[in-house]
Design an enzyme around this catalytic site. Sequence first.
Site, short mmCIF file in Angstrom:
data_model
loop_
_atom_site.label_atom_id
_atom_site.label_comp_id
_atom_site.label_asym_id
_atom_site.label_seq_id
_atom_site.Cartn_x
_atom_site.Cartn_y
_atom_site.Cartn_z
N LYS A 35 0.85 -1.20 0.00
CA LYS A 35 0.00 0.00 0.00
C LYS A 35 0.88 1.24 0.00
CE LYS A 35 -3.81 2.05 2.70
NZ LYS A 35 -4.60 1.95 3.94
N SER A 80 -9.48 -0.48 7.44
CA SER A 80 -8.96 -0.37 6.08
C SER A 80 -8.29 -1.60 5.50
CB SER A 80 -7.98 0.80 5.99
OG SER A 80 -8.72 1.98 5.84
N SER A 108 -9.56 1.85 3.21
CA SER A 108 -8.76 2.63 2.28
C SER A 108 -7.73 1.81 1.51
CB SER A 108 -8.03 3.74 3.06
OG SER A 108 -7.12 3.17 3.99
N1 GLN Z 1 -12.71 4.25 6.84
C1 GLN Z 1 -12.13 4.79 8.04
C2 GLN Z 1 -11.75 6.23 7.80
O1 GLN Z 1 -12.06 6.73 6.79
C3 GLN Z 1 -10.93 3.98 8.46
C4 GLN Z 1 -9.83 4.10 7.49
C5 GLN Z 1 -8.62 3.29 7.87
O2 GLN Z 1 -8.71 2.25 8.52
N2 GLN Z 1 -7.47 3.77 7.46
O3 GLN Z 1 -11.13 6.85 8.59
#
Ligand code: GLN
Length: 489
Positions: free
Chosen positions: A79, A178, A154
């Site tokens: 990532k 994420s 994400s």
């Molecule tokens: N979807 C959550 C956010 O937007 C968590 C994202 C993540 O785990 N990086 O913050």
Amino acid sequence: MELYKLTAHELHKLLSEKKISSLEITESIYGRIEKLDKNINSYITLAKESALQQARKADKKISAGGKIGPLSGIPVSIKDVISTKNIKTTCGSRMLENYIPIFDATVIEKFKRENTVILGKTNMDEFAMGSSTENSAYGACRNPWDTSTIPGGSSGGSAACVAADLAIMSLGSDTGGSVRQPASMCGVVGLKPTYGRVSRYGLLAFASSLDQIGTFTKDVEDTAILLNIIAGHDPLDSTSVAKEVPDYTKSLKNDAKKLKIGVPKEYFAEGIHQEVKKSIQNAVETFKKLGAEIMEISLPHTEYAVATFYIIAPAEASSNLARYVGVNFGHRTRDKGIGNIVDMYEKTRDEGFGNEVKRRIMLGTYALSSGYYEAYYLKASKVRTLIKKDFDEAFHKCDVILTPVSPTPAFKIGEKISDPLQMYLSDIFTIPINLAGLPAISIPCGFSNKGLPIGLQIIGKPFDEEKILQTAYTFEQNTEFHKKKPKID
Ligand code: GLN
């Protein structure tokens, strides 16, 4: 042979027997990426030259007759939030469009020691803020099961490329879901280890008390193998824990007898998609048949988790992202009309950050501002403790907890992008786990009527990844969900 289709443990066997070479595997995957990734957009940057070099190095070692590590010569993707020396690391942001780290994250160093092949950097929501990989400055990533839908986020690029056989495995990050949520939506295995199990050194910070590096693989055995490599204490990350790393492959036992499984009633409330609910209930039935003891449990503070997260995470993000002002890293405005440094900072940040990141910075700055700190951040920290205590209480009775990962299967691209609250609610079942610092995995457990994957979340006690892996492995050995692949060729 279609080498890109295989798992790391299958490839390792063939490599050790000298039946194939790492170069062949790596080339077969690049061939596929070149053919298919224009429809999926799972990669931001490819590192073909260095990957082929690494593959040749691994092959040399193999032909010299030396014993090779389990990930030697195996092509993985990373990532784009994890620092890779000499490979661009954008974090999905314009702000870091041209940022090339001068050092490797600890997890990358560990890969390099293994001669693991790093294919490239995967697409993501900007600074890991999002649940759909639509907030990427490099274009939305698409779900290989249906390219009109999102892959989750994400770490959407990591999940999508493993699902589409554009990488054998991948690393992502999980702050509120994420890793698990995109794994569930793309039908692959995604593990978020206990906070402190894997070094965060070189992981670009979003919310430091919640961030953890996690894994994407095609099966549970590969998860255990990958965790063996990346887990462990690191003097460069003071929050990594000096606890012995067991051999996680020893947990791969097909055995649910004596297993005590808790099912929290709060995770099946209104708003959950019927097909998701049905799949989780079927999974619970499967465990019952395999001899596990199932019990209903209660996690009473679950309903406050999303609100708590959206104070703590933006507060920490507003502080972490304060470093991007056009001085040390990345973008700086070229506006010639600017006469002083504060205006330069402002213009740089306005140009470099996307809308969601700006929204989080504003939320976080507000929550931390004088006079509001006690009302928001301090209160949220206290609620966080209550959420953690709910889990402590539950784990007196059971070994693992089963829940859905996401309330719905993958949704359409564009469906939730203008409604942040709806987007935030897609992490309702994953966020509490980060707030409590626990480990949890998502494994494939069903498909919707439209043929989209559904994931099962297995939550464990702190540092009990072993029990999670055993539970997940048992389910996998007795079901076929992980064998189905998207049709993208
Ligand atoms: N979807 C959550 C956010 O937007 C968590 C994202 C993540 O785990 N990086 O913050």
